[in-house]
Design a protein around this motif. Structure first.
Motif, PDB file in Angstrom:
ATOM      1  N   ILE A 253      50.654 -35.947  28.415  1.00 18.75           N
ATOM      2  CA  ILE A 253      50.248 -36.368  27.074  1.00 18.75           C
ATOM      3  C   ILE A 253      49.004 -35.583  26.673  1.00 18.75           C
ATOM      4  O   ILE A 253      48.122 -35.325  27.510  1.00 18.75           O
ATOM      5  N   SER A 254      48.946 -35.199  25.410  1.00 24.14           N
ATOM      6  CA  SER A 254      47.784 -34.466  24.910  1.00 24.14           C
ATOM      7  C   SER A 254      47.636 -34.754  23.432  1.00 24.14           C
ATOM      8  O   SER A 254      48.532 -35.316  22.805  1.00 24.14           O
ATOM      9  N   ARG A 255      46.522 -34.355  22.888  1.00 18.70           N
ATOM     10  CA  ARG A 255      46.294 -34.583  21.462  1.00 18.70           C
ATOM     11  C   ARG A 255      45.564 -33.395  20.862  1.00 18.70           C
ATOM     12  O   ARG A 255      44.776 -32.715  21.544  1.00 18.70           O
ATOM     13  N   ASP A 256      45.825 -33.176  19.578  1.00 15.10           N
ATOM     14  CA  ASP A 256      45.126 -32.165  18.803  1.00 15.10           C
ATOM     15  C   ASP A 256      44.554 -32.886  17.589  1.00 15.10           C
ATOM     16  O   ASP A 256      45.270 -33.145  16.615  1.00 15.10           O
ATOM     17  N   ASN A 257      43.289 -33.218  17.659  1.00 11.76           N
ATOM     18  CA  ASN A 257      42.690 -34.013  16.580  1.00 11.76           C
ATOM     19  C   ASN A 257      42.621 -33.229  15.263  1.00 11.76           C
ATOM     20  O   ASN A 257      42.630 -33.827  14.186  1.00 11.76           O
ATOM     21  N   ALA A 258      42.539 -31.934  15.337  1.00 15.69           N
ATOM     22  CA  ALA A 258      42.503 -31.126  14.112  1.00 15.69           C
ATOM     23  C   ALA A 258      43.819 -31.219  13.352  1.00 15.69           C
ATOM     24  O   ALA A 258      43.858 -31.049  12.125  1.00 15.69           O
TER      25      ALA A 258
ATOM     26  N   ASN B 155      45.824 -34.010  13.761  1.00 20.87           N
ATOM     27  CA  ASN B 155      46.195 -35.438  13.732  1.00 20.87           C
ATOM     28  C   ASN B 155      47.503 -35.686  14.472  1.00 20.87           C
ATOM     29  O   ASN B 155      48.359 -36.456  14.013  1.00 20.87           O
ATOM     30  N   THR B 156      47.651 -35.052  15.623  1.00 16.07           N
ATOM     31  CA  THR B 156      48.921 -35.090  16.335  1.00 16.07           C
ATOM     32  C   THR B 156      48.703 -35.347  17.818  1.00 16.07           C
ATOM     33  O   THR B 156      47.777 -34.797  18.421  1.00 16.07           O
ATOM     34  N   VAL B 157      49.598 -36.177  18.378  1.00 17.38           N
ATOM     35  CA  VAL B 157      49.636 -36.386  19.816  1.00 17.38           C
ATOM     36  C   VAL B 157      50.981 -35.873  20.317  1.00 17.38           C
ATOM     37  O   VAL B 157      51.989 -35.966  19.613  1.00 17.38           O
ATOM     38  N   TYR B 158      50.972 -35.302  21.516  1.00 15.10           N
ATOM     39  CA  TYR B 158      52.168 -34.678  22.078  1.00 15.10           C
ATOM     40  C   TYR B 158      52.547 -35.352  23.396  1.00 15.10           C
ATOM     41  O   TYR B 158      51.709 -35.918  24.094  1.00 15.10           O
ATOM     42  N   LEU B 159      53.821 -35.230  23.714  1.00 13.80           N
ATOM     43  CA  LEU B 159      54.303 -35.625  25.033  1.00 13.80           C
ATOM     44  C   LEU B 159      55.204 -34.495  25.535  1.00 13.80           C
ATOM     45  O   LEU B 159      56.309 -34.324  25.040  1.00 13.80           O
ATOM     46  N   GLN B 160      54.673 -33.727  26.462  1.00 14.16           N
ATOM     47  CA  GLN B 160      55.457 -32.668  27.082  1.00 14.16           C
ATOM     48  C   GLN B 160      56.226 -33.271  28.249  1.00 14.16           C
ATOM     49  O   GLN B 160      55.611 -33.864  29.149  1.00 14.16           O
ATOM     50  N   MET B 161      57.531 -33.127  28.233  1.00 14.40           N
ATOM     51  CA  MET B 161      58.391 -33.725  29.253  1.00 14.40           C
ATOM     52  C   MET B 161      59.144 -32.625  29.990  1.00 14.40           C
ATOM     53  O   MET B 161      59.913 -31.883  29.374  1.00 14.40           O
TER      54      MET B 161
ATOM     55  N   LEU C 210      46.591 -42.076  26.038  1.00 14.09           N
ATOM     56  CA  LEU C 210      45.443 -41.183  26.015  1.00 14.09           C
ATOM     57  C   LEU C 210      44.366 -41.815  25.146  1.00 14.09           C
ATOM     58  O   LEU C 210      44.626 -42.235  24.025  1.00 14.09           O
ATOM     59  N   SER C 211      43.161 -41.888  25.682  1.00 15.16           N
ATOM     60  CA  SER C 211      42.069 -42.472  24.912  1.00 15.16           C
ATOM     61  C   SER C 211      41.660 -41.555  23.762  1.00 15.16           C
ATOM     62  O   SER C 211      42.030 -40.385  23.715  1.00 15.16           O
ATOM     63  N   ALA C 212      40.863 -42.088  22.851  1.00 18.51           N
ATOM     64  CA  ALA C 212      40.406 -41.310  21.700  1.00 18.51           C
ATOM     65  C   ALA C 212      39.634 -40.066  22.137  1.00 18.51           C
ATOM     66  O   ALA C 212      39.766 -38.990  21.556  1.00 18.51           O
ATOM     67  N   SER C 213      38.852 -40.220  23.174  1.00 18.95           N
ATOM     68  CA  SER C 213      38.044 -39.095  23.657  1.00 18.95           C
ATOM     69  C   SER C 213      38.867 -38.101  24.472  1.00 18.95           C
ATOM     70  O   SER C 213      38.424 -36.983  24.727  1.00 18.95           O
ATOM     71  N   GLY C 214      40.033 -38.554  24.902  1.00 20.63           N
ATOM     72  CA  GLY C 214      40.853 -37.714  25.775  1.00 20.63           C
ATOM     73  C   GLY C 214      40.445 -37.794  27.227  1.00 20.63           C
ATOM     74  O   GLY C 214      41.065 -37.165  28.090  1.00 20.63           O
TER      75      GLY C 214
ATOM     76  N   MET D 133      45.973 -43.385  21.740  1.00 24.74           N
ATOM     77  CA  MET D 133      47.369 -43.096  21.432  1.00 24.74           C
ATOM     78  C   MET D 133      48.245 -43.353  22.651  1.00 24.74           C
ATOM     79  O   MET D 133      47.827 -43.103  23.788  1.00 24.74           O
ATOM     80  N   GLY D 134      49.443 -43.803  22.394  1.00 25.84           N
ATOM     81  CA  GLY D 134      50.365 -44.058  23.485  1.00 25.84           C
ATOM     82  C   GLY D 134      51.783 -43.679  23.122  1.00 25.84           C
ATOM     83  O   GLY D 134      52.137 -43.569  21.946  1.00 25.84           O
ATOM     84  N   TRP D 135      52.568 -43.432  24.150  1.00 22.76           N
ATOM     85  CA  TRP D 135      54.012 -43.234  24.025  1.00 22.76           C
ATOM     86  C   TRP D 135      54.708 -44.350  24.821  1.00 22.76           C
ATOM     87  O   TRP D 135      54.332 -44.638  25.962  1.00 22.76           O
ATOM     88  N   PHE D 136      55.718 -44.917  24.191  1.00 24.26           N
ATOM     89  CA  PHE D 136      56.540 -45.935  24.818  1.00 24.26           C
ATOM     90  C   PHE D 136      57.998 -45.533  24.633  1.00 24.26           C
ATOM     91  O   PHE D 136      58.305 -44.674  23.811  1.00 24.26           O
ATOM     92  N   ARG D 137      58.891 -46.167  25.373  1.00 25.89           N
ATOM     93  CA  ARG D 137      60.309 -45.858  25.215  1.00 25.89           C
ATOM     94  C   ARG D 137      61.145 -47.118  25.434  1.00 25.89           C
ATOM     95  O   ARG D 137      60.717 -48.048  26.117  1.00 25.89           O
ATOM     96  N   GLN D 138      62.317 -47.080  24.852  1.00 24.46           N
ATOM     97  CA  GLN D 138      63.241 -48.203  25.015  1.00 24.46           C
ATOM     98  C   GLN D 138      64.656 -47.667  25.149  1.00 24.46           C
ATOM     99  O   GLN D 138      65.155 -46.995  24.244  1.00 24.46           O
TER     100      GLN D 138
END
Length: 123
Positions: free
Chosen positions: A69-74, A76-82, A50-54, A33-38
């Motif tokens: 960046i973090s993920r909660d596979n349970a 199905n969500t990835v987060y970006l804390q800024m 973040l890789s699949a394994s984290g 998973m990744g976050w990008f911006r424009q």
């Protein structure tokens, strides 16, 4: 895979915000998973991945120490804390999913993209 980003808005410089990206895919845990911006008038740029394994995480230099960046596979969500947001962080933020599971800084490694959520940081 459908990706829905949320959590954007307006915040003052120095403030915090958490973005979330929910995926429709039940095999979400296999995706990098990744976050990008424009920003207006600029090209899309990598923010965090973040890789699949984290086990592997990448950040662009300008957000290191401020974004997580973090993920909660349970869920199905990835987060970006800024944190410690700056006006130059203002952009449309996209999440992306890559079936190769790696989670890399290259947008070529991502197969699916969300529609983006706007983050505006006022000075």
């Amino acid at each position: 895979v459908q990706l829905q980003a949320s959590g954007g808005g307006l915040v003052q410089a120095g403030g915090s915000m958490r973005l979330a990206c929910a995926a429709s895919e039940r095999t979400f845990s296999r995706y990098g998973m990744g976050w990008f911006r424009q920003a207006p008038g600029k090209e899309r740029e990598f923010v965090a991945a973040l890789s699949a394994s984290g086990g592997t995480i990448f950040y662009r230099d300008s957000v290191k120490g401020r974004f997580t960046i973090s993920r909660d596979n349970a869920k199905n969500t990835v987060y970006l804390q800024m944190n410690s947001l700056k006006p130059e962080d203002t952009a449309l933020y996209y999440c992306a999913a890559g079936s190769n599971s790696l989670g890399t800084p290259s947008d070529h490694d991502y197969d699916y993209w969300g529609r983006g959520t706007q983050v505006t940081v006022s000075s």
